[in-house]
Enzyme design. Structure first.
Site, PDB file in Angstrom:
ATOM      1  N   HIS A  95       0.874  -1.182   0.000  1.00  0.00           N
ATOM      2  CA  HIS A  95       0.000   0.000   0.000  1.00  0.00           C
ATOM      3  C   HIS A  95       0.914   1.235   0.000  1.00  0.00           C
ATOM      4  O   HIS A  95       2.027   1.180   0.527  1.00  0.00           O
ATOM      5  CB  HIS A  95      -0.822  -0.069   1.291  1.00  0.00           C
ATOM      6  CG  HIS A  95      -1.894   0.957   1.427  1.00  0.00           C
ATOM      7  ND1 HIS A  95      -1.642   2.254   1.807  1.00  0.00           N
ATOM      8  CD2 HIS A  95      -3.239   0.871   1.262  1.00  0.00           C
ATOM      9  CE1 HIS A  95      -2.790   2.917   1.863  1.00  0.00           C
ATOM     10  NE2 HIS A  95      -3.772   2.102   1.546  1.00  0.00           N
ATOM     11  N   CYS A 134      -4.884   2.636  -3.592  1.00  0.00           N
ATOM     12  CA  CYS A 134      -3.642   3.122  -2.967  1.00  0.00           C
ATOM     13  C   CYS A 134      -2.482   2.166  -3.228  1.00  0.00           C
ATOM     14  O   CYS A 134      -1.618   1.971  -2.362  1.00  0.00           O
ATOM     15  CB  CYS A 134      -3.814   3.342  -1.470  1.00  0.00           C
ATOM     16  SG  CYS A 134      -5.020   4.591  -1.078  1.00  0.00           S
TER      17      CYS A 134
END
Lengths: 145, 406
Positions: free
Chosen positions: B121, B364
């Site tokens: 992420h 993300c």
């Protein structure tokens, strides 16, 4: 299955531009190139313009994105051809107003593009529709500097 | 499968969205909150609200007891050996930044290596990019296997004696992959590196035992495990945290303040500058109590069954591509996919108009999207309150989207 709200968003003219985009590709001999993306969703547009003597002579786009952003790009390239810089920038602003649900200056003839007014009711999708117009405005305004 | 009555604990699920009963399939972004958590927050603000660690009056004592009690709840949740090892933060992102800014700046020199993977992420990429830029360290990415899993061999090959930090997610928020953190930690330690674990997607779904993993740091967020937003925790081994400098300075974290020099409180408070996230910590503890009362093993099992069912159903659709491990038992409750001819944003809009909430975009994880060679994907993520009927509704929505865009 039927869903009226969806029908308002995905009007047939939008789906037509999405499935059969006009002015798709890279313009050979272009003198203005703009790359823009929407960082929240990953949509990208590569816009090439040929601007001569204050007039947008030709426009093509390539990109990746949803039906709204790609149909909007296709429609924008059709509209912008033949416009002078001032008219093109004015149209970009008027389009943005239209997406925000504001009164739109009647001097711009949007024609089929008005099919995109349904997007105004989908706040998360407004940026999809405005991305190509922002790219065009940036390219032309940058070119004027 | 868990008892479907669990849904009744979540008031938000009992509503119509765009004319249809809500099907919430976006728990990997944030989970919904049970009554027990909402009531804990309400109780705190109605009866106990006060600043903490200031001692004298009764409300202050109650708030302090509850706040420190929440720390003990987190300690037990992670099986840490001491509450000194539990620092409350705003969430996983803040915790990872704290490690990079404090431990990283003090221990990383030019030419040292920081190792992450392609599935991370952004919150487990950018703090290390910044650290590498500031120190001249090298940021290395471990490649993934074709099915979106990690091979221990490749992890091992990436490490050298210059490797100082290895930071990896426990569970992928896109692929659902569960990474072999215990084994990776062992390899990292052979090279003298510290092991940092991003447990944001793991903590809501699987039992975590930091002593068994032997990881050096581990971070998670409250809002993904039925708790409030704005609260999370950092676990760090005591000896490492002791040696680290705070990154935020001000009230609450000081011992003695002079005109030109100050000293810090002991662990864990030296890392908690300013009035802490008192209600958040209490709410997160209520959330941990809640999911533990149901049982993380039972939650994990429930998700495996839902994911297996969802993947089996989705594979019947022509033009569907599902990313990540094919074997549902190797994933947490996440199915990321694309439907040919329908852009994920359009798909998410069609589903939303049918009352179904999914995520669309890059989640993300831009480097992972690049690795998968897609610009965006759609993601359905499941949690304890989801049912097979939710999957059926999703399937109806997917069929509608397909029809619509044909």
């Amino acid at each position: 299955m039927k869903n009226d709200k969806l029908d308002q968003l995905y009007r047939s003219v939008i789906m037509d531009h999405y499935k059969t985009p006009r002015n798709k590709g890279v313009l050979e001999g272009s003198n203005v190139t703009i790359d823009m993306n929407n960082p929240t969703c990953g949509d990208v547009i590569h816009l090439t313009l040929q601007v001569e003597d204050d007039i947008v002579k030709d426009a093509k786009f390539e990109g990746e994105g949803c039906s709204i952003s790609m149909a909007s790009a296709s429609m924008m390239t059709q509209l912008v051809k033949g416009k002078n810089k001032e008219e093109a920038i004015f149209a970009a602003h008027a389009f943005s107003d239209m997406m925000l649900g504001k009164e739109v200056d009647e001097s711009v003839d949007f024609g089929d593009i008005e099919a995109l007014t349904g997007v105004a009711k989908f706040p998360a999708r407004i940026k999809c529709a405005t991305l190509p117009w922002k790219a065009m405005e940036k390219g032309i305004a940058g070119d004027s500097e | 499968m868990l008892n479907p009555d669990i849904r009744n604990d979540f008031p938000i699920l009992d509503q119509e969205v765009n004319g249809y009963p809500l099907v919430y399939l976006d728990s990997a972004a944030t989970s919904q909150k049970p009554r027990q958590v909402i009531e804990a927050l309400e109780h705190y603000y109605k009866y106990d609200n006060s600043n903490v660690h200031r001692g004298v009056h009764t409300l202050g004592n109650r708030a302090t007891e509850d706040y420190e009690g929440a720390r003990e709840t987190v300690r037990k949740f992670l099986n840490a050996s001491s509450t000194k090892e539990i620092v409350f933060t705003r969430g996983t992102t803040t915790a990872l930044n704290l490690i990079a800014d404090s431990y990283g700046r003090a221990n990383i020199a030019e030419g040292d290596e920081i190792i992450i993977t392609y599935m991370e992420h952004h919150s487990n990429i950018i703090p290390w990019q910044q650290l590498a830029k500031a120190t001249g360290a090298v940021l290395k990415y471990v490649d993934l296997e074709e099915d979106g899993t990690l091979s221990l061999e490749k992890v091992s090959d990436a490490m050298t004696d210059r490797t100082k930090i290895v930071s990896m997610m426990y569970v992928s928020n896109v692929l659902g992959t569960m990474n072999p953190i215990k084994e990776i930690t062992e390899i990292a330690h052979v090279h003298g590196a510290v092991m940092v674990v991003d447990a944001a997607q793991a903590a809501p779904h699987i039992e975590i035992d930091v002593q068994d993993l032997d990881c050096d740091f581990l971070a998670f967020s409250g809002h993904k495990l039925c708790g409030p937003t704005g609260i999370g925790a950092l676990y760090g081994k005591k000896a490492l945290l002791e040696a680290m400098e705070p990154t935020e300075f001000g009230g609450e974290m000081i011992d003695f303040v002079g005109l030109y020099d100050s000293t810090w409180k002991e662990l864990p408070w030296k890392f908690e500058g300013g009035t802490p996230i008192i209600a958040g910590a209490i709410g997160m503890a209520a959330a941990i109590d809640y999911i533990q009362s149901i049982g993380l093993d039972a939650i994990e099992q429930h998700e495996h069954e839902l994911v297996a069912y969802a993947m089996e159903q989705m594979r019947t659709l022509e033009g569907i591509e599902i990313y990540g491990p094919r074997d549902a038992s190797k994933r947490a409750g996440i199915v990321t996919f694309n439907l040919e001819g329908v852009h994920p944003h359009d798909l998410a809009t069609v589903l939303d108009m049918n009352g179904i909430a999914v995520r669309a975009g890059h989640h993300c994880c831009q480097p992972l999207m690049k690795w998968l060679d897609v610009s965006a994907t759609a993601r359905a993520s499941f949690y304890l309150y989801n049912t097979k009927e939710d999957v059926d509704r999703l399937m109806e929505g997917l069929r509608m989207a397909k029809e619509y865009f044909q």
